[in-house]
Design an enzyme around this catalytic site. Sequence first.
Site, PDB file in Angstrom:
ATOM      1  N   TRP A 102       0.818  -1.214   0.000  1.00  0.00           N
ATOM      2  CA  TRP A 102       0.000   0.000   0.000  1.00  0.00           C
ATOM      3  C   TRP A 102       0.851   1.263   0.000  1.00  0.00           C
ATOM      4  O   TRP A 102       0.505   2.262  -0.640  1.00  0.00           O
ATOM      5  CB  TRP A 102      -0.987  -0.009   1.163  1.00  0.00           C
ATOM      6  CG  TRP A 102      -1.988  -1.113   1.051  1.00  0.00           C
ATOM      7  CD1 TRP A 102      -2.173  -2.144   1.928  1.00  0.00           C
ATOM      8  CD2 TRP A 102      -2.943  -1.313  -0.012  1.00  0.00           C
ATOM      9  NE1 TRP A 102      -3.177  -2.976   1.477  1.00  0.00           N
ATOM     10  CE2 TRP A 102      -3.661  -2.495   0.296  1.00  0.00           C
ATOM     11  CE3 TRP A 102      -3.243  -0.624  -1.191  1.00  0.00           C
ATOM     12  CZ2 TRP A 102      -4.674  -2.987  -0.531  1.00  0.00           C
ATOM     13  CZ3 TRP A 102      -4.248  -1.117  -2.015  1.00  0.00           C
ATOM     14  CH2 TRP A 102      -4.942  -2.277  -1.682  1.00  0.00           C
ATOM     15  N   ASP A 170      -1.853   6.597   6.308  1.00  0.00           N
ATOM     16  CA  ASP A 170      -2.930   5.696   5.897  1.00  0.00           C
ATOM     17  C   ASP A 170      -3.235   4.794   7.097  1.00  0.00           C
ATOM     18  O   ASP A 170      -2.399   3.996   7.509  1.00  0.00           O
ATOM     19  CB  ASP A 170      -2.418   4.865   4.704  1.00  0.00           C
ATOM     20  CG  ASP A 170      -3.421   3.811   4.234  1.00  0.00           C
ATOM     21  OD1 ASP A 170      -4.470   3.642   4.882  1.00  0.00           O
ATOM     22  OD2 ASP A 170      -3.130   3.162   3.203  1.00  0.00           O
ATOM     23  N   LYS A 194     -12.270  -2.021   6.493  1.00  0.00           N
ATOM     24  CA  LYS A 194     -11.427  -2.880   7.318  1.00  0.00           C
ATOM     25  C   LYS A 194     -11.927  -2.875   8.771  1.00  0.00           C
ATOM     26  O   LYS A 194     -12.142  -3.908   9.358  1.00  0.00           O
ATOM     27  CB  LYS A 194      -9.959  -2.427   7.268  1.00  0.00           C
ATOM     28  CG  LYS A 194      -9.417  -2.172   5.871  1.00  0.00           C
ATOM     29  CD  LYS A 194      -9.092  -3.444   5.111  1.00  0.00           C
ATOM     30  CE  LYS A 194      -8.924  -3.244   3.624  1.00  0.00           C
ATOM     31  NZ  LYS A 194      -7.818  -2.396   3.204  1.00  0.00           N
TER      32      LYS A 194
HETATM   33  C1  LIG Z   1      -7.294  -1.894   1.827  1.00  0.00           C
HETATM   34  C2  LIG Z   1      -6.258  -0.856   1.955  1.00  0.00           C
HETATM   35  C3  LIG Z   1      -6.130   0.193   1.025  1.00  0.00           C
HETATM   36  C4  LIG Z   1      -6.967   0.282  -0.232  1.00  0.00           C
HETATM   37  O1  LIG Z   1      -8.249   0.566   0.049  1.00  0.00           O
HETATM   38  P1  LIG Z   1      -9.366   0.629  -1.106  1.00  0.00           P
HETATM   39  O2  LIG Z   1     -10.519   1.177  -0.357  1.00  0.00           O
HETATM   40  O3  LIG Z   1      -9.557  -0.761  -1.607  1.00  0.00           O
HETATM   41  O4  LIG Z   1      -8.876   1.549  -2.152  1.00  0.00           O
HETATM   42  C5  LIG Z   1      -5.165   1.152   1.247  1.00  0.00           C
HETATM   43  N1  LIG Z   1      -4.374   1.099   2.319  1.00  0.00           N
HETATM   44  C6  LIG Z   1      -4.457   0.109   3.235  1.00  0.00           C
HETATM   45  C7  LIG Z   1      -3.538   0.112   4.403  1.00  0.00           C
HETATM   46  C8  LIG Z   1      -5.403  -0.897   3.076  1.00  0.00           C
HETATM   47  O5  LIG Z   1      -5.477  -1.878   3.981  1.00  0.00           O
END
Ligand SMILES: *Cc1c(COP(=O)(O)O)cnc(C)c1O
Length: 363
Positions: A102, A170, A194
Amino acid sequence: MDRVYNFSAGPSCLPEEVLKECAAEMLNYNGTGQSVMEMSHRSAAYKPIITEAEAKVRKLMNVPDNYKILFLQGGGSTQFAMIPLNLGLKFKKAAYIRTGVWAKKAAAEAKKFITVDEIASSEDKGFSYIPRVEKVTGDYDYVYICFNNTIMGTHYEYIPDTGDIPLVADISSCILSEPLDVTKFGLLYAGAQKNLGPAGVTVVIIRDDLITETPLAGTPTMLTYKTHVDGESMYNTPPCYAIYVVGKVLNWIEKNGGAEGMGKRNHEKADYLYNYLDNSSFYHATAEKGSRSLMNVPFLTKYTGEEADAINKKFVKEAAAAGLANLGGHRLVGGMRASIYNAMTLEGVKKLVEFMEKFAKEN
Ligand SMILES: *Cc1c(COP(=O)(O)O)cnc(C)c1O
């Protein structure tokens, strides 16, 4: 089939009581005679849903008044572009720490718009740890980190000191999993699927001084934070139903002790699982101590090569048959991964360990 213990990395399990509340209100929300899915986002019935969800994020995360909270679409991945477009203005340069898939994707997207300096990486050891970056200086518009690496199962146990340079993180896979000092960051974001609700909404927490009217030339209106700040997350139709479910999950988090309560619960679960893995001669965790995620726990068996592929497949299949779902590792990493987000219970983790013990004996 009964409900399973769901170890999916995302979208992932939600508190059962939240799902039941949603079901009970599906046809007739709060006496309106409509489902939340059917009502206008500008209606009097809907307005409190989004304002209360925002207030709840503010309260549970202790977000100061000089930050705005937004509910956006496009997933976490759209933030990979919005961040450089809106923040990469003065030096047109940002620092990124490479800790996995990511973080790499975010840096690759930023490179389309600005200069990216990769100031640290853990790729040398297959992203199994978080590099220690004590102090960042330089002509950077921001410093970017992925706080919890969903795929590699690593997590920052410290916050890099970036001085006056805004720190962007993030927190898609760890939002509200434990207390976090928001004031250390300029911008935080998390896709909801998540740890916070269904897919379709991304929470962005942005400090006022980073909200610009003039992002990089050519930035679309929808990718400008100011658009959504001015529109109070209703510049266009927001993901109404997803926000409604997020509100319910936030209420559930509050009832269960807020960020502190979640932290306690998550440490208990993660300690239980890592303790088992560290004392096993059959399995081992892939993330190094001192960098381990509370939320995502990838692990391997003692087998290697083709034997490993076969045993991993067998594990995932037999676990699923035992009511322990979605334990396959990420397609880029292989092995197994147990995602144990807020909604996963200690009971679920104990059931998993019980199964792992049995499987180890038989194999
Ligand atoms: C799942 C995830 C993403 C991507 O998220 P989307 O909503 O599918 O674009 C980005 N960063 C992390 C840490 C993730 O776990």
